[in-house]
Design a protein around this motif. Structure first.
Motif, PDB file in Angstrom:
ATOM      1  N   UNK A 369       0.836  -1.189   0.000  1.00  0.00           N
ATOM      2  CA  UNK A 369       0.000   0.000   0.000  1.00  0.00           C
ATOM      3  C   UNK A 369       0.877   1.248   0.000  1.00  0.00           C
ATOM      4  N   UNK A 370       0.380   2.311  -0.564  1.00  0.00           N
ATOM      5  CA  UNK A 370       1.051   3.606  -0.540  1.00  0.00           C
ATOM      6  C   UNK A 370       0.175   4.598   0.209  1.00  0.00           C
ATOM      7  N   UNK A 371       0.820   5.536   0.924  1.00  0.00           N
ATOM      8  CA  UNK A 371       0.058   6.523   1.665  1.00  0.00           C
ATOM      9  C   UNK A 371       0.959   7.399   2.502  1.00  0.00           C
ATOM     10  N   UNK A 372       0.344   8.293   3.267  1.00  0.00           N
ATOM     11  CA  UNK A 372       1.087   9.220   4.083  1.00  0.00           C
ATOM     12  C   UNK A 372       1.649   8.535   5.314  1.00  0.00           C
ATOM     13  N   UNK A 411       2.166   3.204   8.208  1.00  0.00           N
ATOM     14  CA  UNK A 411       3.003   3.524   7.059  1.00  0.00           C
ATOM     15  C   UNK A 411       4.151   4.452   7.449  1.00  0.00           C
ATOM     16  N   UNK A 412       5.267   4.225   6.757  1.00  0.00           N
ATOM     17  CA  UNK A 412       6.425   5.056   7.016  1.00  0.00           C
ATOM     18  C   UNK A 412       6.519   6.251   6.095  1.00  0.00           C
ATOM     19  N   UNK A 413       5.745   6.244   5.007  1.00  0.00           N
ATOM     20  CA  UNK A 413       5.743   7.382   4.110  1.00  0.00           C
ATOM     21  C   UNK A 413       7.028   7.547   3.336  1.00  0.00           C
ATOM     22  N   UNK A 414       7.682   6.438   3.008  1.00  0.00           N
ATOM     23  CA  UNK A 414       8.957   6.508   2.309  1.00  0.00           C
ATOM     24  C   UNK A 414       8.792   6.886   0.849  1.00  0.00           C
ATOM     25  N   UNK A 415       7.581   6.972   0.364  1.00  0.00           N
ATOM     26  CA  UNK A 415       7.338   7.261  -1.044  1.00  0.00           C
ATOM     27  C   UNK A 415       7.162   5.986  -1.821  1.00  0.00           C
TER      28      UNK A 415
END
Length: 920
Positions: A369-372, A411-415
């Motif tokens: 997953x992607x996210x903030x 999430x770590x928000x690493x991009x």
């Protein structure tokens, strides 16, 4: 009938031994047995292949073997037909050393085969000195309050120099409860949930890793993270794991040995020069809850040299370590064996997504997953839904937890997309309820990751009944889901090694999977759990639960014979399927001690009113109580002890236990047999109980003059119930074989394919993909295996494969074809090679049958006559007709593929084309 794949004929002298194994493992990296046992098979090159002798060579290098220089041991020519479990008999082995070996065999005609291709084994660490000063180390202690949240999963690291060029590198690691190691930022191995659950007071496992490709010349770093496993459970639970006598926060011991090209070594040993941190991303892990992982806390580069955050880490502390002795893990590791895409995704509430994998599994989910940064996503796992959401009924009856089977990922928000999966907990589930996704799920957002001990799949079964094939598939799934270092009962609620579950499906799982190493490990667990009095617990390993006087469920205090007999059943099964005599020797004294303890508990009538009896029949607990079932199983213990004593050459004990069995049998019949009615019943219980009659038939307790009447009453009760069983797990284990062995396979087949409650087929109608705990639809668990004993009947009776000699040195083929089924086939791999049996009706009252006997074995083939005379049987040339017996034409054969036909109403008699031999 489409013939099974047949071995290609070739001159026997053109072959050589194959599949070389040491302690049943091919080329094992870590063996801590002083005199390991060697095994091999012969290639299937035709009929009648027999070994009459062998010669083994062991050398310090492959080159030496190929140069015919056995510089360590040469057995010379040994007169023996054995090809399994031959002990190494050379000089004492050194630890951490590789040994190369090969074998050739002499065939029955006196010719020698070529040498096998060389194989090898590598020894592990034999004693404390071999650990070269490696210490047990731990991290910051958890809060003293057992109800408080514990510290995060501790990490440990150490930077080191290789000390020169790297020829070979081995990591010896015991990380408790579970561990994941990295070297130079790369993961060590692909096993999960290592090293394995034991009674840590007695036995502690470690793992040997080949890390040659991970260690660089020059600067390196090693990092290890630990999970709690069953070593340090903190939450309250019904089995008191949180007060186990071995309880500890995670700790580890590690030794890295680097061998240089000149033969010198450099070592890295765990100790005070290692550093530790509790600030990593795995913030919480608990086997009955799940994991909490915060990707914002990932310590990038922590297991690589030159890590910039090293100054903030603390010194690791030396710990006492566990009490048990270290032993290399003897069985196959748990691995992720399958990745499963969801078959459906629903949104029962806004922003709440439920992923359906389509099948019940044990393991976990992988999330992409992607996210903030800081977005929190929860994954709640379960076997069923209620109102579209995951439901785990009755969980609170066993655990005091706020979020069962739930992972939380931040999430770590690493991009870009982030991928995560748990490392220290597994769950039982089909559905995953996900909350907090930053956007609707896409393909690949969530996948199921199936885990179990990665033993080889060796079984095959197929029939003309799609229902039976589905039941068999569900049985395999239930077995795999419940083999997680121990044979568990359920991957959701208990994760406990109930010994009754293990013994009830021991033969089934042995047809399906290569179980010898796993079952030996579990037998060692049982031996560790035995008290000096002889008492055995019903869950193994145990934190103390189920012993007499311990807190908990009093029904399992004292003797529980149907469960305790696992010690006997598992050991005998290894002897029958593997030819393993050592396991009988290792367990014999424990069996005698336990039997003496149980026997001392007999009541004034010589009976044993203890335990659980025929657990979970329709309607709940068995109304007849435990006394009949328990007494029958104590009789079986005595019978098995007499048999084992005979195998071990202990004539006095053989006679002793035979007489004990006769006495218990007499007391049993005096108490329970109603000869006039032709049935067995517990006094005071008027209702006919199927298991009360199944067990005496299965265990040979029924006097010959009453057998037919007892069988007839059993059949009448089943027919009167509309071809339904009325048994719990104990009766279900023996019901179908008893019916088949007494000529009523038609009834057995009707019961096996019953699609109404209760029955295995009913579960298929409910849409289940595994096996239930109870027969009824409202059962709490959909992922149990103790009713999986039906698999034994499929292989042993429907297809007709059973060992007639230890280690399948002789194979009996005796199928029981029921009316209404047109074909069945099965095969399984044995220590001698593949055994297979298939039969098919021809539509005209006849039948064709094909069997495969492995090299170095003989076969006894019982061809079903289907009401015809033996004059209508044709056999492959070389099959010797022995006799007509009980509706079968019995033939003896050597190794190879053999075909038989029974001519129907209007057929002639013919065998193989142009070579038919009619048996008259």
């Amino acid at each position: 009938m489409a013939p099974m794949s047949s071995p290609q004929a070739a001159p026997p002298t053109d072959t050589a031994p194959i599949d070389l194994r040491v302690e049943d493992a091919p080329a094992p990296l870590g063996i801590d047995v002083a005199r390991p046992r060697l095994s091999w098979r012969l290639a299937p090159v035709g009929r009648g292949v027999r070994q009459s002798g062998y010669r083994i060579q062991v050398a310090g290098s492959r080159a030496a073997l190929l140069a015919d220089e056995a510089d360590l041991w040469d057995s010379g020519a040994v007169e023996s037909g054995s090809c399994a479990h031959l002990p190494y008999s050379g000089p004492a082995l050194e630890s951490a050393t590789r040994y190369h070996w090969r074998v050739r065999v002499r065939l029955a005609d006196g010719t020698w085969t070529a040498w096998s291709s060389p194989s090898w084994w590598e020894t592990a660490l034999f004693d404390e000195a071999d650990w070269r000063g490696a210490a047990w180390i731990g991290g910051p202690a958890s809060p003293g309050d057992p109800h408080a949240d514990h510290t995060a999963a501790p990490r440990f690291r150490c930077e080191f120099d290789s000390g020169g060029p790297v020829e070979r590198a081995r990591l010896y690691l015991s990380g408790l409860g579970y561990s994941v190691a990295h070297i130079n930022g790369r993961r060590v191995g692909n096993a999960v949930l290592d090293p394995g659950q034991t009674d840590y007071r007695s036995t502690v496992l470690y793992v040997v890793h080949d890390v040659t490709d991970l260690v660089d010349e020059g600067a390196n770093a090693i990092g290890v993270e630990l999970g709690r496993g069953f070593y340090g459970i903190r939450t309250d639970n019904a089995w008191n794991w949180n007060t186990a006598p071995w309880w500890s926060d995670p700790e580890m011991r590690a030794l890295l040995v680097i061998t240089h090209p000149d033969g010198t070594t450099s070592t890295v040993a765990s100790g005070g020069d290692w550093s530790t941190s509790s600030e990593g991303p795995t913030r919480h892990d608990e086997v009955f809850i799940g994991e909490v992982y915060d990707a914002r806390r990932e310590q990038s580069g922590w297991s690589a040299p030159g890590y910039g955050g090293a100054a903030a880490w603390d010194r690791a502390k030396a710990t006492r370590g566990p009490e048990g002795g270290l032993r290399v893990r003897p069985h196959e590791p748990i691995r992720v064996t399958e990745t499963i895409d969801p078959v459906a995704v629903t949104e029962p509430e806004p922003g709440v997504y439920v992923f359906d994998l389509g099948v019940q599994i044990a393991g976990w989910a992988r999330l992409t997953v992607a996210g903030e940064a800081g977005t929190e996503i929860s994954l709640h796992y379960g076997e069923r839904l209620d109102g579209g959401l995951v439901s785990i009924p009755e969980y609170g009856d066993f655990h005091t937890v706020s979020r069962p089977q739930t992972d939380v990922y931040t999430l770590g928000g690493a991009g870009g997309p982030q991928t995560w999966e748990p490392s220290y907990t597994y769950k039982g589930f089909r559905f995953v309820e996900v909350r907090g996704l930053p956007s609707p799920p896409a393909a690949g957002t969530l996948q199921g990751r199936r885990t179990h001990n990665d033993f080889a799949s060796i079984g095959h079964f197929h029939s003309g009944s799609e229902l039976l094939d589905t039941i068999r598939g569900n049985t395999r799934r239930a077995l795999l889901n419940n083999h997680q270092h121990i044979p568990t009962d359920t991957p959701v609620y208990e994760k406990a090694g109930w010994t009754g579950d293990a013994q009830l499906t021991a033969t089934t799982v042995s047809y399906e999977f290569a179980m010898s190493r796993f079952h030996r490990k579990y037998l060692n667990d049982i031996l560790d759990a035995q008290l000096p009095s002889g008492e055995l617990p019903t869950i193994v390993p145990t934190p103390g639960w189920s012993y007499e006087g311990a807190p908990g469920w009093t029904a399992v205090h004292g003797p529980t014979p149907e469960w305790d007999i696992a010690l006997f059943v598992l050991a005998l099964n290894l002897y029958e399927t593997e030819g393993d005599v050592r396991v009988l020797e290792d367990c014999y004294d424990a069996m005698r001690l336990h039997f003496s303890w149980v026997e001392s508990r007999a009541d004034a009538s010589g009976l044993f009113p203890y335990g659980l009896g025929d657990w979970l029949p329709p309607g709940g607990e068995p109304p007849e109580g435990p006394v009949l079932s328990a007494t029958a199983h104590v009789h079986l213990m005595a019978t098995q002890l007499s048999r084992i004593a005979r195998v071990l050459g202990r004539a006095d004990d053989e006679d002793l236990y035979r007489s004990r069995a006769e006495r218990i049998g007499a007391d049993f019949n005096r108490a329970f047999l109603d000869g006039e009615a032709g049935l067995y019943r517990t006094p005071g219980v008027e209702e006919y109980r199927q298991t009360s009659n199944i067990l005496p038939l299965a265990f040979g307790l029924v006097p010959e003059e009453h057998v037919d009447a007892v069988v007839d009453r059993l059949v009448a009760d089943i027919r009167g119930r509309g071809d339904r069983l009325n048994t719990g797990v104990v009766g279900a284990r023996y019901l179908l074989p008893v019916l088949s062995h007494h000529g009523r396979t038609d009834v057995a087949y009707a019961v096996a394919t019953q699609t109404e409650e209760p029955g295995w087929g009913y579960w298929i109608e409910l849409g289940n993909t595994s096996l239930q705990e109870h027969w009824h639809a409202g059962t709490r668990s959909l992922n149990h295996h103790f009713f999986g004993s039906i698999g034994h009947w499929l292989y042993a009776d429907l297809a007709g494969i059973t060992p007639a000699g230890p280690g399948y040195s002789a194979v009996r083929f005796k199928p029981h074809p029921p009316e209404g089924l047109d074909h069945a086939e099965a095969r399984t791999s044995t220590v001698r090679g593949e055994v297979a049996s298939s039969w098919r009706r021809d539509g005209g009252g006849g039948l064709s049958m094909e069997v495969v006997v492995p090299p170095n074995a003989t076969g006894e083939v019982h061809v079903p006559l289907l009401g015809h005379g033996v004059e209508r049987v044709a056999a492959s040339p070389g099959a010797a007709f022995a006799e007509e017996r009980g509706g079968y034409a019995v033939h003896t054969v050597g190794s190879g593929v053999w075909r038989f036909t029974v001519a129907g109403r209007s057929e002639g008699v013919s065998g193989e084309p142009a070579r038919a031999v009619s048996v008259r």
